[in-house]
Scaffold this active site. Structure first.
Site, PDB file in Angstrom:
ATOM      1  N   HIS A   1     -10.232  -4.748  10.931  1.00 17.34           N
ATOM      2  CA  HIS A   1     -10.897  -4.649   9.624  1.00 17.34           C
ATOM      3  C   HIS A   1     -12.246  -3.937   9.700  1.00 17.34           C
ATOM      4  CE1 HIS A   1      -8.041  -7.815   8.486  1.00 17.34           C
ATOM      5  NE2 HIS A   1      -8.373  -7.643   7.233  1.00 17.34           N
TER       6      HIS A   1
ATOM      7  N   GLU B   1       0.815  -1.216   0.000  1.00 16.59           N
ATOM      8  CA  GLU B   1       0.000   0.000   0.000  1.00 16.59           C
ATOM      9  C   GLU B   1       0.846   1.263   0.000  1.00 16.59           C
ATOM     10  OE1 GLU B   1      -0.586  -2.535   2.165  1.00 16.59           O
ATOM     11  OE2 GLU B   1      -2.595  -3.266   1.703  1.00 16.59           O
TER      12      GLU B   1
END
Lengths: 349, 344
Positions: B145, B76
């Protein structure tokens, strides 16, 4: 590599038992997910049993293990009770994290299994830190850090390997190369596909093992741990394996062919190891059936246990989270001006 | 043959809008902008062959090819930074981050680079980068998450942050973001991806960044929300109207930075009571900013303190019962509204 001699029969039998338990456990976990007994994400390690058992068996009881969101097998191999792993999947109070973690976050401190983590590559620096603590305390304990091929592309990989080499930390990095980072195949996500070579530039020598062969994985990891422990040199081990199921239960697997999966299934680590044990007279075929039956029984028991275990108590929502006095009620309760509001008051069934 | 036969059949007018899901609306925005401007390209984990983890980019690889729909490794920080660099040279990269939780891996590139280069280099370069990423909780995805961290990015000068709650706004705001010369974080939402709504088909239709909308008019109390909290607020408003005859006005922020305080204040000055709802943690959150702005803009209009409802201040647990209890559920919002109206 399959030519490495077998360990003594009782050791080999225990490896087969543990691999069988992981296989049966994972299959049942998948079934429970389909029945909505398990929620969230569920990542199964079916196909990776030799990598898991071979590497975990190379650890001493005092060594540390750290893993990813695909870690039911690591917990089971480390000796965590299948009942408590299943209860965690069910989100129940008797789970390894009291139902707080779920499938992606296994943990077992007494067995020095330092957890499964959900952010790809997030566990590598932690592993270095655990090795640093062992070094700092002057113990002989080593740390084994498990991660996938996808994680080898995170920044933490380079940063952590350099730190570990620079500080001569007793840590073994094991990349479980199951050929895919989620739905992206190795050659589509990595310029250098020989992942074991990725450490050399950081001063971390690499070695590759056959992750479908529990004996080869065991011997390779033993040697890596010896170097880490005795020579204070971190090692990168690449275990070549394959996951027979999708990345998670939500994966339609459109990025690979049935033929490829079938080809790898020919090398099913459970079948090949079992057959070898029978062929070499270590475990007769009949006994293998018995091992399988017992594994299924254990998993049956784990499901019953998980079913019977209670959900966490509503008032435990704020357990283990620091709050100052009763400030948290302001946001959790309906009105901070109202007296007598209790934590967790309006929790439904 | 008579002349009458020469009268042509009436051509049916092209429909001005169509019902589609939030994810389809985002996809349409991407497709239109990629067709309109060759500098626009998409990159991220699983956006190509896999067609997006949440299928937003389905069909785009086939239409635009791998140069413009680029699968990335799980790196990322690397590919968000690459997006910043490409944007500095005038391209218009749209970077997809699988969920906002993973954007934390790249936060240095977002906060210290994307947000800074425009002003720090004296306006010599711009950074027309778009980062698309969903927030959201409620599917037992657990602590790592399930976060709604858009407030973190809205905190940073140099960034723009939008958080559409409807398919039409998803399309219109994503298009605005792509056409914007500044870096824009487009916060999508997991539970809304499947929701349907009427979406304008005109390729030139955009929703300007920085304009809130009154999603439901009402006179008794104002609910201010964004993203999935808007969906919840609307449900609560309908329920309170049906069950208690309370008419709640719902203001959907749509943009978090810039923040349209004017629309919020106009509503609160009429209703005199306000509940701010968000899916994130309230402490230092979007609702904290709103409370500060509202008390200043509406000091003389308020008949009750500004109230807030958000996520319980815990790392979200996995167990279903605890997760449900921790979320800013509709019961909690309704109870807070009643309390604000001194009806509880």
């Amino acid at each position: 590599m399959a030519d490495r001699p077998l360990p003594p029969p009782e050791v080999a039998r225990e490896w087969l038992e543990t691999m069988t338990l992981i296989r049966r456990f994972e299959e049942r976990a998948g079934e429970m997910y389909a029945k909505a007994k398990v929620g969230g994400f569920l990542h199964l390690a079916i196909g990776e049993e030799a990598t898991i058992v071979g590497s975990v068996r190379a650890l001493r009881e005092t060594d540390y293990l750290i893993s990813t969101y695909r870690s039911h097998g690591h917990a089971l191999a480390r000796g965590t009770e299948p009942e408590r792993v299943m209860a965690e999947l069910f989100g129940k109070e008797d789970g390894v994290c009291r139902g707080r973690g779920g499938s992606m976050h296994m943990f077992d401190l007494p067995r020095r299994f330092m957890g499964g983590y959900g952010i790809v590559g997030g566990n590598l620096p932690l592993a270095a830190g655990m090795a640093l603590a062992c070094d700092y305390l002057g113990t002989e304990d080593a740390t084994l850090c498990q991660f996938g091929d996808g994680a080898a592309n995170q920044g933490t990989f380079g940063e952590t390997l350099n730190l570990a080499a620079l500080w001569r930390l007793p840590v073994v990095f094991m990349v479980t190369n199951n050929q895919f980072g989620m739905g992206t195949s190795l050659e589509r996500h990595s310029a250098v596909t020989d992942l074991f070579k990725r450490g050399e530039g950081y001063g971390v020598p690499g070695i590759r093992c056959d992750g479908m062969d529990v004996v080869d994985t065991y011997e390779t990891t033993c040697e890596a741990l010896r170097q880490a422990r005795e020579e204070r040199r971190p090692v990168l081990v690449e275990a070549i394996t394959y996951r027979f199921r999708g990345h998670s239960m939500a994966d339609p697997e459109e990025y690979r062919t049935k033929e490829q999966v079938e080809q790898w299934r020919q090398r099913d680590p459970l079948t090949t190891f079992g057959e070898r044990l029978s062929a070499e007279g270590a475990v007769p075929e009949q006994e293998r059936e018995e091992i399988d039956r017992r594994a299924i029984e254990t998993v049956d028991g784990a499901v019953l246990f998980a079913e019977a275990s209670p959900f966490p108590a509503p008032e435990s929502l704020y357990d283990d989270v620091y709050v100052l006095g009763d400030q948290v009620q302001g946001w959790y309760s309906i009105d901070e001006r109202a007296a007598g509001v209790q934590r967790g008051e309006d929790i439904g069934p | 043959m008579s002349t009458e036969t020469l009268v042509p059949d009436p051509v049916p007018a092209a429909p001005a809008s169509e019902v589609m899901t939030y994810r389809e609306a985002l996809r349409l925005a991407l497709r239109e902008e990629m067709e309109r401007d060759e500098r626009v390209f998409l990159m991220g984990e699983e956006v190509g062959v896999f067609e997006g983890s949440y299928k937003v980019s389905a069909g785009l690889l086939a239409q635009f090819g791998p140069e413009r729909v680029r699968d990335t490794p799980i790196s990322e920080e690397g590919f968000v930074g690459a997006g910043v660099g490409a944007a500095m040279l005038g391209e218009r990269p749209v970077v997809e981050i699988m969920t906002i939780n993973f954007l934390l891996v790249a936060i240095d590139q977002v906060v210290n680079h994307a947000a800074k280069v425009g002003a720090m280099f004296g306006g010599e370069v711009r950074c027309p980068l778009v980062i698309r990423t969903p927030n959201g909780a409620g599917n037992q995805l657990t602590a790592q998450h399930s976060q709604s961290l858009e407030g973190w990015f809205a905190h940073v000068p140099g960034l723009k942050v939008v958080a559409p709650a409807t398919p039409a706004d998803a399309k219109g705001l994503l298009k605005s973001a792509i056409r914007d010369d500044d870096p824009v974080v487009v916060v999508e939402n997991l539970p809304i991806y499947k929701e349907k709504g009427e979406v304008p088909l005109d390729p030139d239709h955009v929703v300007p960044i920085g304009q809130a909308a009154v999603a439901r008019p009402g006179r008794d109390v104002t609910l201010v929300a964004h993203s999935f909290a808007t969906v919840r607020a609307l449900r609560v408003a309908e329920r309170l109207a049906a069950e208690r005859g309370i008419e709640a006005e719902v203001v959907d922020l749509r943009s978090l930075r810039p923040l349209d305080v004017e629309t919020v204040a106009a509503s609160v000055s009429r209703t005199n009571r306000v509940v701010c709802v968000e899916e994130g943690w309230p402490t230092y959150g979007v609702s904290a900013e709103l409370a500060a702005r509202i008390q200043r803009a509406c000091f003389d209009d308020l008949d009750a303190p500004v109230e807030r409802v958000g996520m319980a201040e815990v790392p979200l647990p996995y167990a279903k019962n605890l997760e449900l209890a921790a979320m800013p559920n509709e019961e909690r919002i309704a109870a807070t509204v009643l309390s604000t109206l001194e009806l509880a």
